[in-house]
Motif scaffolding. Sequence first.
Motif, PDB file in Angstrom:
ATOM      1  N   CYS A  20      47.537  46.388  40.016  1.00 29.69           N
ATOM      2  CA  CYS A  20      48.472  46.290  39.059  1.00 29.69           C
ATOM      3  C   CYS A  20      48.115  47.311  37.966  1.00 29.69           C
ATOM      4  O   CYS A  20      48.803  47.663  37.278  1.00 29.69           O
ATOM      5  N   LEU A  21      46.685  47.197  37.406  1.00 33.30           N
ATOM      6  CA  LEU A  21      46.356  47.845  36.328  1.00 33.30           C
ATOM      7  C   LEU A  21      46.308  49.384  36.717  1.00 33.30           C
ATOM      8  O   LEU A  21      46.822  50.456  35.891  1.00 33.30           O
ATOM      9  N   TYR A  63      40.970  40.101  42.699  1.00 32.98           N
ATOM     10  CA  TYR A  63      40.380  41.358  42.173  1.00 32.98           C
ATOM     11  C   TYR A  63      41.038  42.313  42.484  1.00 32.98           C
ATOM     12  O   TYR A  63      41.375  43.403  41.877  1.00 32.98           O
ATOM     13  N   ALA A  64      41.351  42.726  43.936  1.00 34.83           N
ATOM     14  CA  ALA A  64      42.137  43.672  44.235  1.00 34.83           C
ATOM     15  C   ALA A  64      43.698  43.830  43.786  1.00 34.83           C
ATOM     16  O   ALA A  64      44.094  45.009  43.531  1.00 34.83           O
ATOM     17  N   LEU A 123      37.772  30.983  50.092  1.00 37.04           N
ATOM     18  CA  LEU A 123      37.211  30.946  48.523  1.00 37.04           C
ATOM     19  C   LEU A 123      36.867  32.372  48.084  1.00 37.04           C
ATOM     20  O   LEU A 123      37.384  33.082  47.467  1.00 37.04           O
ATOM     21  N   VAL A 124      36.080  33.094  48.984  1.00 40.84           N
ATOM     22  CA  VAL A 124      35.503  34.424  48.855  1.00 40.84           C
ATOM     23  C   VAL A 124      36.652  35.384  49.095  1.00 40.84           C
ATOM     24  O   VAL A 124      36.920  36.195  48.220  1.00 40.84           O
ATOM     25  N   VAL A 125      37.501  35.077  50.157  1.00 40.89           N
ATOM     26  CA  VAL A 125      38.547  36.133  50.524  1.00 40.89           C
ATOM     27  C   VAL A 125      39.602  35.813  49.411  1.00 40.89           C
ATOM     28  O   VAL A 125      40.225  37.100  48.650  1.00 40.89           O
ATOM     29  N   LEU A 126      39.930  34.744  48.856  1.00 35.77           N
ATOM     30  CA  LEU A 126      40.975  34.757  47.925  1.00 35.77           C
ATOM     31  C   LEU A 126      40.420  35.178  46.439  1.00 35.77           C
ATOM     32  O   LEU A 126      41.152  35.992  45.952  1.00 35.77           O
ATOM     33  N   ARG A 127      39.067  35.257  46.038  1.00 36.53           N
ATOM     34  CA  ARG A 127      38.557  35.815  45.082  1.00 36.53           C
ATOM     35  C   ARG A 127      38.713  37.547  45.054  1.00 36.53           C
ATOM     36  O   ARG A 127      38.960  38.195  44.258  1.00 36.53           O
ATOM     37  N   VAL A 128      38.237  38.062  46.417  1.00 34.75           N
ATOM     38  CA  VAL A 128      38.695  39.518  46.615  1.00 34.75           C
ATOM     39  C   VAL A 128      39.917  40.023  46.618  1.00 34.75           C
ATOM     40  O   VAL A 128      40.253  40.864  45.964  1.00 34.75           O
ATOM     41  N   CYS A 129      40.726  39.343  46.991  1.00 36.30           N
ATOM     42  CA  CYS A 129      42.223  39.339  47.186  1.00 36.30           C
ATOM     43  C   CYS A 129      42.773  39.526  45.561  1.00 36.30           C
ATOM     44  O   CYS A 129      43.510  40.294  45.133  1.00 36.30           O
TER      45      CYS A 129
END
Length: 121
Positions: free
Chosen positions: A114-115, A108-109, A100-106
């Motif tokens: 995209c931005l 946000y990255a 879940l931590v890795v998924l959240r970091v990915c």
Amino acid sequence: MVKHWRADREEKYEIVEKWFLKDLEMIDGKEADTDNPYFDMHFHKVYNMEAYSCASKYTFARTLNKLNAMYLKKDFKIVNFDDTYLNDDSIWSSSNRDFLVVLRVCFYASNLLCLSLCRLS
């Protein structure tokens, strides 16, 4: 304490020393704000220890804390550890939630990527 080594293709383990949880007075993580695997275990004597990693040091401290809560219920001090990682209520504490931590970091990255690629009119 277990000594680990490899002989050819075999993993070898040897019990070097044993302690009782009831004799443990305190675990000192030495530095809560740095990523280091060193900690001290205070029995009648202080033992300087090195874990495999900082994460394994925290896992070890959480395990001892749970064992104490389940069986001994004695006053047990854990000092110089970040409470966020010692507390099971935190998403950061459990190794089962590493995904879940890795998924959240990915996530946000990818949002940042995209931005940064979007053209502003």
